[in-house]
Design a protein around this motif. Structure first.
Motif, mmCIF file in Angstrom:
data_model
loop_
_atom_site.group_PDB
_atom_site.id
_atom_site.type_symbol
_atom_site.label_atom_id
_atom_site.label_comp_id
_atom_site.label_asym_id
_atom_site.label_seq_id
_atom_site.Cartn_x
_atom_site.Cartn_y
_atom_site.Cartn_z
ATOM 1 N N VAL A 1 0.931 -1.043 -0.042
ATOM 2 C CA VAL A 1 0.192 -0.196 0.031
ATOM 3 C C VAL A 1 1.013 1.147 -0.140
ATOM 4 O O VAL A 1 0.470 2.233 -0.648
ATOM 5 C CB VAL A 1 -1.193 0.230 1.314
ATOM 6 N N LYS A 2 2.178 1.233 0.711
ATOM 7 C CA LYS A 2 2.866 2.267 0.890
ATOM 8 C C LYS A 2 4.242 1.442 0.826
ATOM 9 O O LYS A 2 4.406 0.392 1.306
ATOM 10 C CB LYS A 2 2.801 3.333 1.764
ATOM 11 N N GLY A 3 5.331 2.144 0.744
ATOM 12 C CA GLY A 3 6.780 1.608 1.039
ATOM 13 C C GLY A 3 6.958 1.012 2.209
ATOM 14 O O GLY A 3 6.174 1.296 3.345
ATOM 15 N N ASP B 1 8.896 0.746 5.727
ATOM 16 C CA ASP B 1 9.666 1.508 6.684
ATOM 17 C C ASP B 1 10.399 0.746 7.488
ATOM 18 O O ASP B 1 9.962 -0.463 7.836
ATOM 19 C CB ASP B 1 8.490 2.188 7.714
#
Length: 73
Positions: free
Chosen positions: A21-23, A25
């Motif tokens: 959904v996003k990078g 971390d």
């Protein structure tokens, strides 16, 4: 172990795939990422977030996953 887990998933849910959904971390050997599972039609089936750790060699040594509430029809 991760390859075996993914292969089992692919057998249970043919045609589905995961997308970030996003990078990812990461910080001090710990990481987390949000994902969605898409069905063969591209619609979201499940969403969730995984947390994990890497060892001194940089290899994944632990992953813990959490599922969000099921998608509404």
């Amino acid at each position: 172990a991760l390859i075996t887990h993914v292969a089992g998933f692919q057998q249970r849910y043919p045609g589905c795939h995961f997308e970030f959904v996003k990078g990812i971390d990461h910080h001090h050997g710990q990481f987390h990422f949000a994902w969605r599972m898409a069905g063969p039609d591209g619609k979201t089936v499940l969403t969730g977030r995984d947390f994990g750790a890497v060892d001194a060699a940089g290899q994944i040594c632990r992953i813990t996953g959490f599922f969000d509430a099921p998608q509404q029809a």
